[in-house]
Motif scaffolding. Structure first.
Motif, PDB file in Angstrom:
ATOM      1  N   GLU A  56       0.824  -1.214   0.000  1.00  0.00           N
ATOM      2  CA  GLU A  56       0.000   0.000   0.000  1.00  0.00           C
ATOM      3  C   GLU A  56       0.856   1.261   0.000  1.00  0.00           C
ATOM      4  O   GLU A  56       0.543   2.233  -0.683  1.00  0.00           O
ATOM      5  CB  GLU A  56      -0.959   0.003   1.185  1.00  0.00           C
ATOM      6  N   LYS A  57       1.947   1.244   0.748  1.00  0.00           N
ATOM      7  CA  LYS A  57       2.857   2.396   0.788  1.00  0.00           C
ATOM      8  C   LYS A  57       3.382   2.702  -0.614  1.00  0.00           C
ATOM      9  O   LYS A  57       3.351   3.845  -1.069  1.00  0.00           O
ATOM     10  CB  LYS A  57       4.029   2.107   1.729  1.00  0.00           C
ATOM     11  N   TRP A  58       3.862   1.673  -1.303  1.00  0.00           N
ATOM     12  CA  TRP A  58       4.459   1.903  -2.623  1.00  0.00           C
ATOM     13  C   TRP A  58       3.413   2.211  -3.681  1.00  0.00           C
ATOM     14  O   TRP A  58       3.668   3.018  -4.575  1.00  0.00           O
ATOM     15  CB  TRP A  58       5.364   0.737  -3.012  1.00  0.00           C
ATOM     16  N   PHE A  59       2.239   1.597  -3.600  1.00  0.00           N
ATOM     17  CA  PHE A  59       1.167   1.977  -4.522  1.00  0.00           C
ATOM     18  C   PHE A  59       0.857   3.459  -4.330  1.00  0.00           C
ATOM     19  O   PHE A  59       0.724   4.206  -5.300  1.00  0.00           O
ATOM     20  CB  PHE A  59      -0.111   1.161  -4.296  1.00  0.00           C
ATOM     21  N   GLY A  60       0.721   3.882  -3.094  1.00  0.00           N
ATOM     22  CA  GLY A  60       0.417   5.288  -2.818  1.00  0.00           C
ATOM     23  C   GLY A  60       1.457   6.225  -3.387  1.00  0.00           C
ATOM     24  O   GLY A  60       1.148   7.171  -4.122  1.00  0.00           O
ATOM     25  N   ARG A  61       2.708   5.963  -3.091  1.00  0.00           N
ATOM     26  CA  ARG A  61       3.795   6.829  -3.549  1.00  0.00           C
ATOM     27  C   ARG A  61       3.921   6.812  -5.070  1.00  0.00           C
ATOM     28  O   ARG A  61       3.960   7.852  -5.718  1.00  0.00           O
ATOM     29  CB  ARG A  61       5.110   6.387  -2.909  1.00  0.00           C
ATOM     30  N   ASN A  62       3.971   5.624  -5.636  1.00  0.00           N
ATOM     31  CA  ASN A  62       4.204   5.527  -7.078  1.00  0.00           C
ATOM     32  C   ASN A  62       3.021   6.007  -7.901  1.00  0.00           C
ATOM     33  O   ASN A  62       3.205   6.631  -8.946  1.00  0.00           O
ATOM     34  CB  ASN A  62       4.592   4.094  -7.458  1.00  0.00           C
ATOM     35  N   CYS A  63       1.816   5.714  -7.461  1.00  0.00           N
ATOM     36  CA  CYS A  63       0.642   6.191  -8.209  1.00  0.00           C
ATOM     37  C   CYS A  63       0.603   7.712  -8.236  1.00  0.00           C
ATOM     38  O   CYS A  63       0.355   8.315  -9.282  1.00  0.00           O
ATOM     39  CB  CYS A  63      -0.645   5.633  -7.619  1.00  0.00           C
ATOM     40  N   ARG A  64       0.876   8.341  -7.113  1.00  0.00           N
ATOM     41  CA  ARG A  64       0.858   9.809  -7.076  1.00  0.00           C
ATOM     42  C   ARG A  64       1.999  10.399  -7.907  1.00  0.00           C
ATOM     43  O   ARG A  64       1.807  11.391  -8.607  1.00  0.00           O
ATOM     44  CB  ARG A  64       0.902  10.308  -5.638  1.00  0.00           C
TER      45      ARG A  64
END
Length: 87
Positions: A56-64
């Motif tokens: 979830e952390k990396w999805f959040g960072r990378n998606c943004r």
């Protein structure tokens, strides 16, 4: 298609594949920092997706950073299916 789609938000990181390469089983390199990124595909990196909080952390960072917004649940599911099937 999502993995390779150029979003045009970040000049150096227009798509996921900008850093993660066109092949999820290959190691990538961060387009800005130059840091090596271990393969996305669990078939090539057994630790990938083993910690839900990190996912979830990396999805959040990378998606943004790449898409300029949070990814939808459907986009995340499609992405996960794509990398889980990569050989």
């Amino acid at each position: 298609a999502f993995y390779r789609k150029p979003f045009g938000i970040a000049e150096k990181m227009p798509a996921c594949s900008s850093c993660h390469t066109d092949t999820p089983t290959a190691a990538g390199r961060h387009a800005v920092t130059g840091k090596t990124i271990r393969p996305l595909a669990p078939s090539a990196n057994g630790e990938r997706f083993s910690d839900p909080a990190k996912v979830e952390k990396w999805f959040g960072r990378n998606c943004r950073e790449v898409a300029g917004r949070d990814c939808t649940a459907a986009e995340k599911a499609d992405f996960m299916k794509f990398v889980m099937e990569a050989r």
